[in-house]
Structures are given as C-alpha cells and as structure tokens.
Design a protein around this motif. Structure first.
Motif, PDB file in Angstrom:
ATOM      1  N   LEU A 125      49.011  46.579  48.039  1.00 11.58           N
ATOM      2  CA  LEU A 125      48.448  46.376  46.715  1.00 11.58           C
ATOM      3  C   LEU A 125      49.423  46.803  45.623  1.00 11.58           C
ATOM      4  N   ILE A 135      39.250  45.478  37.228  1.00  8.04           N
ATOM      5  CA  ILE A 135      38.371  46.640  37.171  1.00  8.04           C
ATOM      6  C   ILE A 135      37.961  46.933  35.723  1.00  8.04           C
ATOM      7  N   TRP A 152      42.224  42.005  41.760  1.00 10.17           N
ATOM      8  CA  TRP A 152      41.122  42.929  41.496  1.00 10.17           C
ATOM      9  C   TRP A 152      41.131  43.234  40.006  1.00 10.17           C
ATOM     10  N   ALA A 161      41.001  51.660  37.446  1.00 10.43           N
ATOM     11  CA  ALA A 161      41.515  50.797  38.519  1.00 10.43           C
ATOM     12  C   ALA A 161      42.143  51.632  39.625  1.00 10.43           C
ATOM     13  N   THR A 177      47.890  41.705  46.930  1.00 12.37           N
ATOM     14  CA  THR A 177      46.826  41.974  45.968  1.00 12.37           C
ATOM     15  C   THR A 177      47.381  42.633  44.716  1.00 12.37           C
ATOM     16  N   VAL A 236      46.076  44.720  41.328  1.00 12.68           N
ATOM     17  CA  VAL A 236      44.936  45.456  40.787  1.00 12.68           C
ATOM     18  C   VAL A 236      45.210  45.779  39.323  1.00 12.68           C
ATOM     19  N   MET A 275      36.711  40.726  42.294  1.00  9.88           N
ATOM     20  CA  MET A 275      37.800  40.396  43.210  1.00  9.88           C
ATOM     21  C   MET A 275      37.897  38.886  43.334  1.00  9.88           C
ATOM     22  N   PRO A 283      33.627  45.722  39.179  1.00  9.46           N
ATOM     23  CA  PRO A 283      34.908  45.205  39.665  1.00  9.46           C
ATOM     24  C   PRO A 283      34.767  43.781  40.199  1.00  9.46           C
ATOM     25  N   ILE A 315      49.421  47.903  41.780  1.00 11.49           N
ATOM     26  CA  ILE A 315      48.513  48.355  40.728  1.00 11.49           C
ATOM     27  C   ILE A 315      49.268  48.425  39.410  1.00 11.49           C
ATOM     28  N   TYR A 323      39.311  53.381  41.523  1.00 14.89           N
ATOM     29  CA  TYR A 323      38.597  52.415  42.361  1.00 14.89           C
ATOM     30  C   TYR A 323      39.414  52.094  43.618  1.00 14.89           C
ATOM     31  N   THR A 324      40.707  51.891  43.434  1.00 15.09           N
ATOM     32  CA  THR A 324      41.571  51.622  44.584  1.00 15.09           C
ATOM     33  C   THR A 324      41.594  52.803  45.536  1.00 15.09           C
TER      34      THR A 324
END
Length: 310
Positions: A167, A309, A307, A180, A274, A276, A156, A154, A169, A183-184
C-alpha cells in the motif's frame, strides 16, 4: 463505529463485479471482517403492469413477471456463488451476509441510504458496472456519484492490479491524512504487508539552507519539517499496530510539478497495488466533498485499488 467493522460490497452480477469478488478473496485483511454482499435489482417499470387491463397483453405481462423473477434468481445465485468463493478463500461463513433489495430512488441513492441506515466500516465498489461499459470511460455514473457523496465512511474502489498487499499512503500532515494512516493501521494490523509512506512538495529545499534570508525559502523549510514529522508519526502509528518496521518505507519527494502525478509515478515505480488517501488535503474546503488531488488520482489510476478515507 461498531466493533464488528462491517464492510458493504456492491455487486451487480457483471464480470467486473466478479473481479470485485476476486479482490475480496485475495485481500487477506478483509477475512476477519463482516461482509455484506449487496445488490439492488432494477424492477420492471410499473407502466408494464398497466398492460394487465388489456386482455391482449396478458401474455406480455406474464413474460415481464417471469423476467423479473428470473433476474432476482440469477442475482441470488451470483451472491451465493460469491459467498462460496469467499468461504473457500478463508472467510468465516457467519461473517458473510447476502442482501438483495429492489430499486427505490436510484442505485447510487439507494446505496447511500443503505449506508445511512446501517453501520459500516467501509464501502467497496468498482469504477464501472455492467451497464457502464462504454470504452474509454474511466468512471461509471453510479461510481462517480458514490465517490462524490459517500463521504461518511471509507470508500474502496477495487482495481485490477494483482494484490501483493503493498500500500502507498499519501501523507500531507492533514487530519484526513492522519485518519487514513490510522485506518490502514487498523486494517493491516499484525500483517506482513508492505507500506510506502509518500509525502510530496512542489519546492526543493535542504535543511542546510540558512533561515531568515528569504521568506519563500523559510516557508519551504517549514513545509519540509511538517512533512518529515508527519512521515515519522505515520511510521510510528503503523509499527505500534504490529506492522514490522522493515516493511515500512518513507519517501519525501521534492520539486514535484504535479503532486497527484508524482504520487502515481512513485506508486507505479514501487509496484504498489493500493493507494490510500484522505478525502481532503490540508486546505479542507468545506464546500467540496472531495479534494482536488484525490479526484485527479482516482480518475488517472484505472488499475490501482484506491482507499478514500473521510
């Protein structure tokens, strides 16, 4: 992957890398991880040391030696100060490692080698560094190379938005999107963060439209069902990780002219800090290390933390 979940953070001593330290201090989930603060110092070219054969150049050589040692001293102090700030922000002192190395093959290649020879759970970089400050340039050379080639872990990319642990996504039902989400869930487990799960499709269709009359409509209905299921599964994964259900929002955007543009617009409107994404989408073209939509978002979103991934 190691249970220690180490994160490699690249710093170059610039004001921009100072903002990376600020990001680490503000982003609470990182405080439980082991952090390696990493710098690659650029040594003086060996040609300078050839001057030592010339008695008239000994003073110049000594000055070059002093510059090189001074640079290492400055960077060592920068890393120590970064460590002090992080400890004050709540990191455990034993979890922060300082690593200062000399340039061997090139900054990007040396970072990639560090990743290959050690087990990290993530890599934190900035879009630009001290020597990459040309106005109007979105991504510096080293960062661009790492975005393309650091595909094993990953990545960042620290942004400038104030961190509120909100976040967005990108959900598309692909394996990378699923990774992803997992991971989050791992990073944000048992926190009070906010999550916006966002799926986007170009067409517009409703479940009330009859099937079997128009192949194009049938394909759109199938795409919508896949995305609805992916959103529901993503929400379940996050709630099982301990993120409160009322802190998770799902959105399916239809009729988007640009999926990258629609995702950015939604993240901006929601005031997320953020974004992702998986490195590749549904198409997952093997010849490319990075998908087309993630690339567009990275280059069009200067302020968001991204992020990426694998």
């Amino acid at each position: 992957m190691s249970e220690e979940k180490k994160i490699l953070v690249t710093l170059d001593g610039s004001k921009r890398s100072g903002r990376t330290v600020d990001y680490l201090c503000r982003f609470k989930p990182f405080r439980d991880r082991k952090i390696t603060l990493f710098n690659i110092t650029t040594p003086v070219p060996e040609a300078y040391y050839d001057l030592i054969r010339d008695s008239f150049s000994k003073i110049a050589v000594s000055q070059v030696n002093a510059w090189e040692m001074g640079r290492k001293t400055i960077m060592t102090e920068f890393l120590k100060e970064a460590r002090r700030k992080m400890i004050a922000a709540g990191y455990k002192s034993d979890n922060i490692e300082l690593k200062l190395t000399s340039l061997e093959k090139g900054v990007a290649r040396d970072i990639l080698n560090e990743i290959k020879t050690n087990e990290y759970h993530g890599l934190v970089i900035r879009r630009r560094g001290s020597s990459e400050s040309m106005p109007g340039v979105t991504m510096g050379g080293v960062a661009a190379k790492l975005v393309e080639k650091a595909s094993s872990l990953p990545l960042m990319i620290a942004g400038t938005h104030e961190i509120h642990h909100y976040l967005c996504i990108a959900v598309d039902g692909s394996p990378a999107s699923g990774r992803a989400i997992h991971y989050t869930a791992d990073m944000m487990a048992k926190t009070n963060c906010r999550i916006l799960l966002c799926a986007i499709m170009r067409t517009t269709v409703t479940d009330s439209v009859p099937e079997g009359k128009d192949p194009f409509v049938d394909m759109s209905l199938q795409a919508k069902r896949i995305l609805d299921e992916a959103l529901a599964e993503a929400k379940q994964i996050l709630t099982q990780a301990g993120i409160p259900e009322d802190r998770i929002e799902t959105r399916l955007i239809q009729g988007a002219q640009s999926r990258a543009g629609a995702l950015l617009d939604k993240a901006r409107a929601a005031k997320c800090d953020t974004i992702v994404m998986g490195r590749k989408g549904v198409s997952d073209v093997e010849d490319f290390d990075l998908g087309r939509i993630p690339k567009k978002i990275i280059y069009a979103s200067r302020k968001f933390t991204i992020w990426l991934i694998p």
